[in-house]
Write a protein that holds these residues in place. Structure first.
Motif: not given
Length: 181
Positions: A128-134, A160-162
């Motif tokens: 997912p976009e936000r996980q990839s960005a993190a 940290e959760s992402l």
């Protein structure tokens, strides 16, 4: 012409000083381009995003208030532009594989290493976009968790959760991929 700080360069760039503009672009474009390339998987699109990031920055500079570091703000602009492009295409295209093969390896080992790098990059592109960005900001670009959280406009705990979810998903996908060979 020597500048005393980013703020001095930003002030001069906002006033139209071309030397200050060149200095800021020179300092920050490699990081913005790297982020965009990793997020989009396409160097040409990443270059477009980098250019658009700086166009937006110059338009906003006269009213810019230093609530965050300039680099953090630029990365946030670039990240939002990447999100926009990803939403528009929705299908992830694998990017070009970087030349990361260790020259001391033999052909078979170099091929295996290139395959592993490709599998990791493809797995990251499917997150997912936000996980990839993190993950991109922290693991690939070397930003601290505090900086990455600020760029993503979330708390460090949320980051940290992402990261934990991204790593767990990557691990599962990569283990699944290695057992299916």
């Amino acid at each position: 012409m020597a500048f005393t700080s980013d703020l001095d360069q930003i002030t001069r760039a906002a006033a139209g000083d071309p030397a200050a503009v060149r200095a800021l672009v020179g300092r920050y474009s490699p990081g913005v381009l790297s982020l965009a390339t990793r997020m989009l998987g396409d160097r040409t699109e990443a270059e477009d995003v980098t250019q658009e990031t700086f166009i937006r920055a110059w338009k906003a500079l006269p009213g810019w208030e230093p609530r965050a570091k300039f680099s953090t703000w630029l990365h946030r602009v670039a990240l939002n532009l990447c999100y926009d492009r990803l939403r528009k295409k929705r299908e992830s295209l694998p990017g070009e594989l970087p030349d990361q093969a260790d020259r001391s390896l033999g052909p078979a080992e170099a091929y295996d290493q290139t395959q592993r790098v490709g599998a990791i990059e493809q797995a990251i592109s499917r997150l997912p976009e936000r996980q990839s960005a993190a993950l991109t900001l922290c693991a690939l670009q070397g930003h601290s968790q505090a900086e990455a959280a600020e760029i993503l406009d979330i708390s460090v705990e949320a980051l940290e959760s992402l990261l934990a979810r991204a790593r767990r998903t990557l691990r599962a996908e990569l283990l699944e991929g290695s057992t299916s060979r």
